[in-house]
Design a protein around this motif. Structure first.
Motif, PDB file in Angstrom:
ATOM      1  N   VAL A  11     -37.202 -40.996   3.644  1.00  0.00           N
ATOM      2  CA  VAL A  11     -37.902 -40.298   2.568  1.00  0.00           C
ATOM      3  C   VAL A  11     -38.562 -39.020   3.092  1.00  0.00           C
ATOM      4  O   VAL A  11     -38.478 -37.968   2.476  1.00  0.00           O
ATOM      5  CB  VAL A  11     -38.972 -41.223   1.941  1.00  0.00           C
ATOM      6  CG1 VAL A  11     -39.732 -40.472   0.858  1.00  0.00           C
ATOM      7  CG2 VAL A  11     -38.331 -42.464   1.395  1.00  0.00           C
ATOM      8  N   LEU A  12     -39.205 -39.135   4.242  1.00  0.00           N
ATOM      9  CA  LEU A  12     -39.893 -37.980   4.812  1.00  0.00           C
ATOM     10  C   LEU A  12     -38.989 -37.326   5.853  1.00  0.00           C
ATOM     11  O   LEU A  12     -38.702 -37.915   6.885  1.00  0.00           O
ATOM     12  CB  LEU A  12     -41.199 -38.428   5.482  1.00  0.00           C
ATOM     13  CG  LEU A  12     -42.225 -39.087   4.553  1.00  0.00           C
ATOM     14  CD1 LEU A  12     -43.361 -39.684   5.370  1.00  0.00           C
ATOM     15  CD2 LEU A  12     -42.766 -38.088   3.556  1.00  0.00           C
ATOM     16  N   ILE A  33     -27.953 -19.998   9.986  1.00  0.00           N
ATOM     17  CA  ILE A  33     -27.327 -19.519   8.739  1.00  0.00           C
ATOM     18  C   ILE A  33     -27.189 -17.997   8.767  1.00  0.00           C
ATOM     19  O   ILE A  33     -26.146 -17.453   8.388  1.00  0.00           O
ATOM     20  CB  ILE A  33     -28.154 -19.980   7.514  1.00  0.00           C
ATOM     21  CG1 ILE A  33     -27.999 -21.491   7.323  1.00  0.00           C
ATOM     22  CG2 ILE A  33     -27.711 -19.259   6.250  1.00  0.00           C
ATOM     23  CD1 ILE A  33     -28.939 -22.096   6.312  1.00  0.00           C
ATOM     24  N   ILE A  34     -28.223 -17.310   9.260  1.00  0.00           N
ATOM     25  CA  ILE A  34     -28.144 -15.843   9.349  1.00  0.00           C
ATOM     26  C   ILE A  34     -27.050 -15.434  10.333  1.00  0.00           C
ATOM     27  O   ILE A  34     -26.276 -14.500  10.068  1.00  0.00           O
ATOM     28  CB  ILE A  34     -29.519 -15.265   9.759  1.00  0.00           C
ATOM     29  CG1 ILE A  34     -30.522 -15.486   8.627  1.00  0.00           C
ATOM     30  CG2 ILE A  34     -29.415 -13.776  10.078  1.00  0.00           C
ATOM     31  CD1 ILE A  34     -31.964 -15.198   9.010  1.00  0.00           C
ATOM     32  N   ALA A  36     -24.391 -17.149  11.015  1.00  0.00           N
ATOM     33  CA  ALA A  36     -23.103 -17.423  10.348  1.00  0.00           C
ATOM     34  C   ALA A  36     -22.768 -16.314   9.363  1.00  0.00           C
ATOM     35  O   ALA A  36     -21.605 -15.880   9.262  1.00  0.00           O
ATOM     36  CB  ALA A  36     -23.164 -18.771   9.636  1.00  0.00           C
ATOM     37  N   MET A  37     -23.778 -15.818   8.631  1.00  0.00           N
ATOM     38  CA  MET A  37     -23.532 -14.727   7.677  1.00  0.00           C
ATOM     39  C   MET A  37     -23.070 -13.464   8.401  1.00  0.00           C
ATOM     40  O   MET A  37     -22.136 -12.789   7.953  1.00  0.00           O
ATOM     41  CB  MET A  37     -24.802 -14.438   6.864  1.00  0.00           C
ATOM     42  CG  MET A  37     -25.074 -15.463   5.793  1.00  0.00           C
ATOM     43  SD  MET A  37     -26.264 -14.919   4.560  1.00  0.00           S
ATOM     44  CE  MET A  37     -27.726 -14.792   5.523  1.00  0.00           C
ATOM     45  N   LEU A  38     -23.722 -13.174   9.530  1.00  0.00           N
ATOM     46  CA  LEU A  38     -23.324 -11.994  10.308  1.00  0.00           C
ATOM     47  C   LEU A  38     -21.892 -12.147  10.815  1.00  0.00           C
ATOM     48  O   LEU A  38     -21.096 -11.199  10.765  1.00  0.00           O
ATOM     49  CB  LEU A  38     -24.282 -11.812  11.491  1.00  0.00           C
ATOM     50  CG  LEU A  38     -25.630 -11.175  11.161  1.00  0.00           C
ATOM     51  CD1 LEU A  38     -26.579 -11.290  12.350  1.00  0.00           C
ATOM     52  CD2 LEU A  38     -25.454  -9.707  10.771  1.00  0.00           C
ATOM     53  N   VAL A  40     -19.462 -13.984   9.513  1.00  0.00           N
ATOM     54  CA  VAL A  40     -18.517 -13.866   8.385  1.00  0.00           C
ATOM     55  C   VAL A  40     -18.381 -12.402   7.976  1.00  0.00           C
ATOM     56  O   VAL A  40     -17.276 -11.925   7.670  1.00  0.00           O
ATOM     57  CB  VAL A  40     -18.999 -14.740   7.195  1.00  0.00           C
ATOM     58  CG1 VAL A  40     -18.182 -14.459   5.940  1.00  0.00           C
ATOM     59  CG2 VAL A  40     -18.889 -16.215   7.551  1.00  0.00           C
ATOM     60  N   PHE A  41     -19.480 -11.662   7.994  1.00  0.00           N
ATOM     61  CA  PHE A  41     -19.444 -10.235   7.619  1.00  0.00           C
ATOM     62  C   PHE A  41     -18.560  -9.441   8.581  1.00  0.00           C
ATOM     63  O   PHE A  41     -17.706  -8.653   8.153  1.00  0.00           O
ATOM     64  CB  PHE A  41     -20.876  -9.686   7.624  1.00  0.00           C
ATOM     65  CG  PHE A  41     -20.973  -8.236   7.234  1.00  0.00           C
ATOM     66  CD1 PHE A  41     -20.473  -7.786   6.023  1.00  0.00           C
ATOM     67  CD2 PHE A  41     -21.570  -7.315   8.086  1.00  0.00           C
ATOM     68  CE1 PHE A  41     -20.569  -6.452   5.660  1.00  0.00           C
ATOM     69  CE2 PHE A  41     -21.668  -5.987   7.728  1.00  0.00           C
ATOM     70  CZ  PHE A  41     -21.162  -5.555   6.515  1.00  0.00           C
ATOM     71  N   ALA A  44     -14.972 -10.357   8.051  1.00  0.00           N
ATOM     72  CA  ALA A  44     -14.454  -9.752   6.817  1.00  0.00           C
ATOM     73  C   ALA A  44     -14.057  -8.299   7.035  1.00  0.00           C
ATOM     74  O   ALA A  44     -13.131  -7.789   6.401  1.00  0.00           O
ATOM     75  CB  ALA A  44     -15.504  -9.846   5.711  1.00  0.00           C
ATOM     76  N   LEU A  45     -14.754  -7.628   7.952  1.00  0.00           N
ATOM     77  CA  LEU A  45     -14.411  -6.230   8.247  1.00  0.00           C
ATOM     78  C   LEU A  45     -13.179  -6.129   9.135  1.00  0.00           C
ATOM     79  O   LEU A  45     -12.399  -5.185   9.029  1.00  0.00           O
ATOM     80  CB  LEU A  45     -15.598  -5.536   8.935  1.00  0.00           C
ATOM     81  CG  LEU A  45     -16.863  -5.340   8.094  1.00  0.00           C
ATOM     82  CD1 LEU A  45     -17.971  -4.763   8.946  1.00  0.00           C
ATOM     83  CD2 LEU A  45     -16.582  -4.426   6.908  1.00  0.00           C
ATOM     84  N   PHE A  49      -6.314  -8.342   5.412  1.00  0.00           N
ATOM     85  CA  PHE A  49      -6.199  -9.058   4.129  1.00  0.00           C
ATOM     86  C   PHE A  49      -4.739  -9.402   3.904  1.00  0.00           C
ATOM     87  O   PHE A  49      -3.866  -8.550   4.098  1.00  0.00           O
ATOM     88  CB  PHE A  49      -6.723  -8.174   3.006  1.00  0.00           C
ATOM     89  CG  PHE A  49      -7.006  -8.908   1.734  1.00  0.00           C
ATOM     90  CD1 PHE A  49      -8.165  -9.662   1.604  1.00  0.00           C
ATOM     91  CD2 PHE A  49      -6.128  -8.846   0.668  1.00  0.00           C
ATOM     92  CE1 PHE A  49      -8.442 -10.331   0.434  1.00  0.00           C
ATOM     93  CE2 PHE A  49      -6.405  -9.524  -0.506  1.00  0.00           C
ATOM     94  CZ  PHE A  49      -7.554 -10.258  -0.620  1.00  0.00           C
ATOM     95  N   PRO A  50      -4.434 -10.652   3.535  1.00  0.00           N
ATOM     96  CA  PRO A  50      -3.014 -11.011   3.343  1.00  0.00           C
ATOM     97  C   PRO A  50      -2.389 -10.227   2.194  1.00  0.00           C
ATOM     98  O   PRO A  50      -2.967 -10.155   1.102  1.00  0.00           O
ATOM     99  CB  PRO A  50      -3.064 -12.507   3.041  1.00  0.00           C
ATOM    100  CG  PRO A  50      -4.458 -12.774   2.576  1.00  0.00           C
ATOM    101  CD  PRO A  50      -5.333 -11.785   3.261  1.00  0.00           C
TER     102      PRO A  50
END
Lengths: 65, 272
Positions: A11-12, A33-34, A36-38, A40-41, A44-45, A49-50
């Protein structure tokens, strides 16, 4: 109720781990998380792209439409 | 009451009332609010730009994906939130289905923010406010801030120890800026209504405006990309000196004449 009494951890939630850097403090989860975002960014660059099949055929044949 | 008001299609109003004339209304038709509204809508986003089946070639990049993923996550957030609202605030505590829907709501919010932040980074480093797109940038930014408020009130509405902890911590900060009396984080009923009604409405309207503006002005091109051919009836965006330079390099396409626009648009776009 039995679960609550026998294992309060269910519970706690446990206290989060924190990273301290001078006046900056951030939970390890948020830091990951930050990061991971960096990642992925940047991916992405960099990642190509297929292309769809029609575009590929056009590029191979050198035909523009 | 004119014939346009009653919906009858007669005389000189026939052309515009049937949708064959998308230009500015003339004569008696201008008195009809429906005709004026339709004309305004057509000017805002011309037909063919609402749901395009082709995009400029430069959109073929992963960096352009995050806006639409954010939108998809937002729809899942709305749908799962709708189901949670039907079940009630305590439903997810006592039902396995409710718990599943609550988890769907939580994780879609995580995906929503994850992709929205990457979308924001991409657009910031691309200076996406170029080419008369300032309002697109502003609506996106304000929607981002509104989403943070919506997520915050969502965490306060969990009705568990977490929400109690967050609310007692937040009240001091909000009291220190003098809004505690109007935005009382210790009042779960008020926070729940902010979360399920007021803030989603604001964010939803901003998202719709943002999408309309993206469709109206087009997706912002990279700095070194040639701007797509202007579409008839829409003012071509000014993409700044970089885009102007791109059109000056040898081999680059010169701005086409209206008769050349359809062919030019095909060259600069990729098939779906």
């Amino acid at each position: 109720m039995w679960v609550l009494l026998s294992s309060p951890g269910a519970v706690l939630p446990r206290a989060a781990r924190y990273v301290h850097w001078g006046v900056v403090q951030i939970s390890l989860t948020n830091l990951l998380i930050i990061a991971a975002m960096l990642a992925v960014f940047v991916l992405a660059l960099l990642l190509p792209f297929p292309a769809d099949r029609k575009s590929e055929r056009r590029e191979r044949s050198g035909v523009q439409r | 009451m004119s014939s346009a008001d009653t919906g009858a299609v007669t005389g000189t109003e026939t052309g515009s009332a049937t949708g064959t004339d998308t230009g500015a209304p003339t004569g008696a038709a201008t008195r009809s609010w429906t005709v004026r509204f339709r004309s305004w809508l057509t000017r805002a986003v011309p037909e063919g730009q609402w749901l395009p089946d082709r995009q400029p070639a430069y959109v073929r990049s992963w960096v352009y994906v995050f806006g639409v993923v954010t939108l998809a996550a937002f729809l899942v957030v709305l749908l799962s939130g709708l189901v949670l609202a039907v079940g009630g605030a305590a439903w997810w505590h006592v039902s396995r289905v409710g718990h599943f829907v609550n988890s769907t709501h939580l994780w879609s919010v995580q995906l929503f923010f994850f992709c929205m932040v990457i979308h924001l980074w991409g657009k910031f480093f691309m200076a996406a406010w170029r080419g008369k797109r300032a309002l697109t940038w502003i609506t996106g930014t304000v929607a981002f801030v509104g989403s943070i408020g919506t997520a915050f009130t969502g965490y306060l509405s969990q009705s568990n120890f977490d929400s109690q902890w967050i609310s007692t911590q937040a009240k001091d900060g909000l009291n220190s800026i003098g809004v505690g009396a109007y935005f009382n984080v210790l009042n779960p009923g008020q926070m729940l209504l902010w979360h399920v009604m007021l803030l989603p409405l604001v964010v939803g309207i901003l998202v719709v405006l943002h999408i309309v503006l993206v469709r109206r002005h087009g997706v912002v091109p990279p700095f070194d990309a040639e701007p797509p051919a202007p579409i008839h009836g829409v003012e071509a965006p000014d993409d700044g000196p970089a885009a102007a330079q791109a059109s000056q390099v040898p081999g680059a396409q010169v701005p086409p004449l209206p008769a050349q626009q359809s062919a030019a648009a095909e060259r600069s776009e990729v098939a779906r």
